[in-house]
Write an enzyme that holds these catalytic residues in place. Structure first.
Site, PDB file in Angstrom:
ATOM      1  CD  GLU A 435      -2.895  -0.862  -0.016  1.00  0.00           C
ATOM      2  OE1 GLU A 435      -3.361  -1.908  -0.457  1.00  0.00           O
ATOM      3  OE2 GLU A 435      -3.044   0.244  -0.577  1.00  0.00           O
TER       4      GLU A 435
HETATM    5  C1  LIG Z   1       3.125  -9.808   0.364  1.00  0.00           C
HETATM    6  C2  LIG Z   1       2.871  -8.691  -0.595  1.00  0.00           C
HETATM    7  C3  LIG Z   1       1.562  -8.386  -0.955  1.00  0.00           C
HETATM    8  C4  LIG Z   1       1.316  -7.378  -1.881  1.00  0.00           C
HETATM    9  N1  LIG Z   1       0.032  -7.145  -2.296  1.00  0.00           N
HETATM   10  C5  LIG Z   1      -0.170  -6.346  -3.390  1.00  0.00           C
HETATM   11  C6  LIG Z   1      -1.444  -6.270  -4.016  1.00  0.00           C
HETATM   12  O1  LIG Z   1      -2.421  -6.865  -3.564  1.00  0.00           O
HETATM   13  N2  LIG Z   1      -1.563  -5.516  -5.139  1.00  0.00           N
HETATM   14  C7  LIG Z   1      -0.516  -4.831  -5.675  1.00  0.00           C
HETATM   15  O2  LIG Z   1      -0.692  -4.186  -6.695  1.00  0.00           O
HETATM   16  N3  LIG Z   1       0.706  -4.869  -5.080  1.00  0.00           N
HETATM   17  C8  LIG Z   1       0.898  -5.610  -3.968  1.00  0.00           C
HETATM   18  N4  LIG Z   1       2.135  -5.681  -3.391  1.00  0.00           N
HETATM   19  C9  LIG Z   1       3.221  -4.882  -3.934  1.00  0.00           C
HETATM   20  C10 LIG Z   1       3.615  -3.724  -3.035  1.00  0.00           C
HETATM   21  O3  LIG Z   1       2.593  -2.771  -2.985  1.00  0.00           O
HETATM   22  C11 LIG Z   1       4.946  -3.173  -3.588  1.00  0.00           C
HETATM   23  O4  LIG Z   1       5.930  -4.147  -3.307  1.00  0.00           O
HETATM   24  C12 LIG Z   1       5.298  -1.835  -3.002  1.00  0.00           C
HETATM   25  O5  LIG Z   1       4.412  -0.855  -3.470  1.00  0.00           O
HETATM   26  C13 LIG Z   1       6.728  -1.399  -3.357  1.00  0.00           C
HETATM   27  O6  LIG Z   1       6.990  -1.577  -4.715  1.00  0.00           O
HETATM   28  P1  LIG Z   1       8.296  -2.370  -5.176  1.00  0.00           P
HETATM   29  O7  LIG Z   1       8.322  -3.635  -4.441  1.00  0.00           O
HETATM   30  O8  LIG Z   1       8.317  -2.404  -6.641  1.00  0.00           O
HETATM   31  O9  LIG Z   1       9.492  -1.474  -4.639  1.00  0.00           O
HETATM   32  P2  LIG Z   1      10.147  -0.222  -5.361  1.00  0.00           P
HETATM   33  O10 LIG Z   1       9.100   0.656  -5.948  1.00  0.00           O
HETATM   34  O11 LIG Z   1      11.224  -0.688  -6.237  1.00  0.00           O
HETATM   35  O12 LIG Z   1      10.775   0.542  -4.114  1.00  0.00           O
HETATM   36  C14 LIG Z   1      11.895   0.013  -3.398  1.00  0.00           C
HETATM   37  C15 LIG Z   1      12.198   0.911  -2.215  1.00  0.00           C
HETATM   38  O13 LIG Z   1      12.547   2.202  -2.679  1.00  0.00           O
HETATM   39  C16 LIG Z   1      11.757   3.208  -2.084  1.00  0.00           C
HETATM   40  N5  LIG Z   1      11.459   4.231  -3.088  1.00  0.00           N
HETATM   41  C17 LIG Z   1      10.889   4.076  -4.291  1.00  0.00           C
HETATM   42  N6  LIG Z   1      10.781   5.268  -4.913  1.00  0.00           N
HETATM   43  C18 LIG Z   1      11.306   6.191  -4.088  1.00  0.00           C
HETATM   44  C19 LIG Z   1      11.489   7.602  -4.145  1.00  0.00           C
HETATM   45  N7  LIG Z   1      11.082   8.316  -5.185  1.00  0.00           N
HETATM   46  N8  LIG Z   1      12.062   8.220  -3.091  1.00  0.00           N
HETATM   47  C20 LIG Z   1      12.458   7.515  -2.027  1.00  0.00           C
HETATM   48  N9  LIG Z   1      12.316   6.190  -1.911  1.00  0.00           N
HETATM   49  C21 LIG Z   1      11.733   5.528  -2.922  1.00  0.00           C
HETATM   50  C22 LIG Z   1      10.492   2.499  -1.591  1.00  0.00           C
HETATM   51  O14 LIG Z   1       9.991   3.164  -0.450  1.00  0.00           O
HETATM   52  C23 LIG Z   1      11.030   1.110  -1.280  1.00  0.00           C
HETATM   53  O15 LIG Z   1      11.485   1.065   0.052  1.00  0.00           O
HETATM   54  C24 LIG Z   1       2.401  -6.643  -2.421  1.00  0.00           C
HETATM   55  C25 LIG Z   1       3.705  -6.930  -2.025  1.00  0.00           C
HETATM   56  C26 LIG Z   1       3.946  -7.955  -1.144  1.00  0.00           C
HETATM   57  C27 LIG Z   1       5.372  -8.275  -0.806  1.00  0.00           C
END
Ligand SMILES: Cc1cc2nc3c(=O)[nH]c(=O)nc-3n(C[C@H](O)[C@H](O)[C@H](O)COP(=O)(O)OP(=O)(O)OC[C@H]3O[C@@H](n4cnc5c(N)ncnc54)[C@H](O)[C@@H]3O)c2cc1C
Length: 591
Positions: A435
């Site tokens: 989220e």
């Molecule tokens: C168990 C689980 C359930 C999930 N359920 C859902 C679901 O139901 N539906 C769905 O769509 N997704 C779901 N997700 C996905 C989840 O919402 C994403 O993993 C999350 O939004 C982060 O995206 P990412 O993993 O691609 O990380 P990234 O976007 O690659 O980010 C990596 C890190 O970098 C930081 N970051 C990114 N951009 C910036 C910035 N501009 N400035 C500073 N920091 C930054 C983030 O805070 C994070 O800590 C789920 C994930 C898991 C693991």
């Protein structure tokens, strides 16, 4: 196995002594009399501790499995889901036009906390459905609402939200899933979504996926994203289920916690999708789900902390280790229980004061949502928008820390699986990530929410603190609350001022302090919540109530928060005011 007891008395205290719910000038709140809310909470508490909590460890150990394209949930989940559906728990606050019970959101949040404490992984199935229901309810056509909502309210069909793709989670403008317009007005959806919670399972007849995708030829980036309904089974005109749609489960993710929830890779191969709302306005529609979901996720931080805390208290009273430094308290036993030791007390007080403060914040936040929806109150709407990243980010960061503290009380027994304490920590961890990861919540707070609407919501929040302190300035019993709160509020304003003065010149100065700001804001907000609760407890004590001990305990816990937790704001302010120079000093190559 860990146990769970619903904190009904505490919830009733917040609803009736603090929020005075049944007297609030919010349509529908007149039915929130103590007897009524008590009956609902009692029943929900029973299901939580007797049905859902025993399945928590089962879900953790068994997990979900994928066999021949079908997903199976852990033993007992299906039967428990039937019980939830039969009791009408899935549509508690949903629109009666679609079969919901139309109850206030504040009551749904109280029930939600209990059920999430009992079994977070399980509750994500109805939780995601509720989010999808809200998006269709707010943005769908009348026909879409009539087709999908009644079955989603009853959870005969469940819902999902599909944003994340392998190469994008935060930066959704990079999305590749495509939606090709078809001659019949539908869209052919193709692409891959990953990490989809409750993505598929064996507990409902149909799964209604809400999918973000790009219509070719639309605007670049996030502005070109649209939202679609993609049912697992196509719904016929007469409401019966038709052909299997072109969406399949690629795999179930292996993960750290919430094993009972099926986190799926979903492959869309020309699946039939139906546009919700306007083309290219998908993010707006998805945000309806996400704002609600963020408060629900914030509550997960509280719910895991509460469940872990309850068990830590039992253990601390039972486990005999060492003697009280002031003299043996149980000389007839070989040692005193852990709870006599000041460091154990500190940890338990941290947990207790967090949980009770966070509960107040969730219920107060839910009241703001009710006020904004049911009364069209723009101040309430501004406040809850401002506080949404605080509730999500602060409560899940702190909630996770509290589960670690509870685990620590068990020593080595907290680390091994036998006692069930590690599950709370593992399950709580995800709430800091999904989220919108907490770092991004902090960016949202500082980058958008702080200055939104000319800074009016922020000023409204500061005004609430000032009013509370002014109204209680002459009440000596409230001084342990008002004095620290006044100081903490000054720190909050100083931090906001620092961003205004330095953030424009160099945005790094604002963003390097965003995480500290979210925590600073969180502490001040919990301080205000404790102020409200302290006042209510102190008023109740004037009437010489039968359960005096409850109110005295409440005051003592509040004084602890103000004295021991709130001073964290000074550290956060110092870090914020040090700016970005030391944060950004190294070249990327130096790491
Ligand atoms: C168990 C689980 C359930 C999930 N359920 C859902 C679901 O139901 N539906 C769905 O769509 N997704 C779901 N997700 C996905 C989840 O919402 C994403 O993993 C999350 O939004 C982060 O995206 P990412 O993993 O691609 O990380 P990234 O976007 O690659 O980010 C990596 C890190 O970098 C930081 N970051 C990114 N951009 C910036 C910035 N501009 N400035 C500073 N920091 C930054 C983030 O805070 C994070 O800590 C789920 C994930 C898991 C693991």
């Amino acid at each position: 196995m860990p146990s769970y007891t619903a904190p009904i008395k505490d919830m009733q205290f917040i609803l009736h002594d603090v929020l005075k719910a049944s007297q609030a000038d919010i349509p529908g709140y007149d039915e929130l009399e103590p007897d009524f809310t008590g009956a609902v909470l009692e029943e929900a508490g029973k299901i939580s501790s007797e049905v859902l909590a025993p399945l928590n460890v089962v879900g953790d150990k068994e997990g979900c499995r994928l066999e021949n394209g079908k997903v199976f949930t852990p033993t007992g989940f299906k039967e428990a889901f039937e019980q939830l559906k039969e009791g009408g728990w899935t549509g508690l606050d949903c629109d009666p036009e679609y079969g919901g019970q139309g109850m206030a959101y504040v009551l749904a949040i109280a029930v939600g906390e209990m059920m999430q404490s009992a079994n977070q992984a399980f509750m994500m199935y109805p939780g995601l459905t509720h989010g999808a229901y809200s998006a269709i309810h707010a943005h769908g056509s009348d026909e879409q609402k009539a087709t999908y909502l009644p079955k989603m309210v009853s959870c005969e069909w469940t819902g999902t939200m599909n944003l994340t793709e392998p190469h994008c989670g935060t930066d959704l403008g990079l999305m590749r899933t495509k939606a090709e317009p078809q001659d019949d007005g539908t869209y052919a959806i193709s692409g891959q979504k990953i990490f989809i919670s409750a993505g598929d399972h064996d507990m409902s007849e149909n799964v209604i996926h809400l999918v973000l995708a790009k219509i070719p030829g639309g605007p670049e980036g996030i502005k070109g994203v649209s939202l679609f309904i993609v049912p697992k089974f196509i719904v016929n005109d007469d409401g019966t289920l038709g052909a299997r749609n072109g969406v399949s489960v690629g795999s179930i993710e292996e993960k750290m916690g919430i094993h009972g929830n099926s986190t799926c890779v979903l492959n869309y191969d020309g699946a039939t999708g139906y546009l919700i709302g306007e083309a290219h306005k998908g993010m707006r529609a998805m945000f309806t789900m996400m704002n609600e979901a963020r408060i629900g996720v914030g509550m997960q931080g509280l719910s895991q902390a509460e469940a872990a805390y309850q068990n830590a208290v039992i253990y601390a009273k039972d486990r005999l280790q060492g003697r009280a430094v002031t003299g043996a308290q149980f000389p007839d036993k070989p040692a005193d229980p852990l709870i006599v030791h000041p460091d154990i007390r500190r940890s338990l007080m941290d947990q207790k004061s967090f949980c009770e403060g966070a509960r107040m914040l969730c219920l107060w936040g839910a009241e703001l949502i009710d006020r904004s929806h049911r009364k069209n109150d723009s101040t309430a709407l501004g406040l809850i928008s401002l506080l949404t990243p605080v509730i999500k980010g602060f409560l899940t960061d702190e909630g996770y820390d509290m589960t670690v503290k509870a685990q620590q009380i068990y020593g080595g027994h907290g680390y091994i699986e036998e006692w069930g304490m590690s599950q709370f920590t593992r399950d709580a961890r995800i709430a800091m990530i999904y989220e919108g990861a907490n770092g991004v919540q902090a960016l949202d707070l500082v980058g958008r929410k702080l200055a939104a609407d000319g800074g009016k919501p922020m000023m409204a929040f500061i005004e609430l603190v000032k009013t509370f302190c002014k109204e209680n300035a002459d009440d000596e019993a409230m001084a342990p609350f008002t004095e620290p709160l006044k100081e903490a509020s000054k720190a909050l304003q100083a931090a906001a001022m620092y961003f205004m003065q330095n953030g424009m010149k160099n945005p790094n100065h604002a963003l390097a302090g965003s995480n500290d700001f979210m925590h600073l804001f969180g502490h001040v907000t919990l301080g205000l919540m404790w102020g409200y609760m302290g006042k209510a407890a102190s008023e109740a004590l004037k009437g010489d109530p039968a359960d005096k001990a409850f109110y005295e305990t409440k005051l003592a816990t509040g004084r602890y928060y103000m004295a021991r937790r709130l001073p964290a704001v000074a550290t956060h302010l110092a870090r914020i005011q040090s700016g970005a120079d030391t944060v950004m000093a190294l070249d990327a190559e130096s790491f």
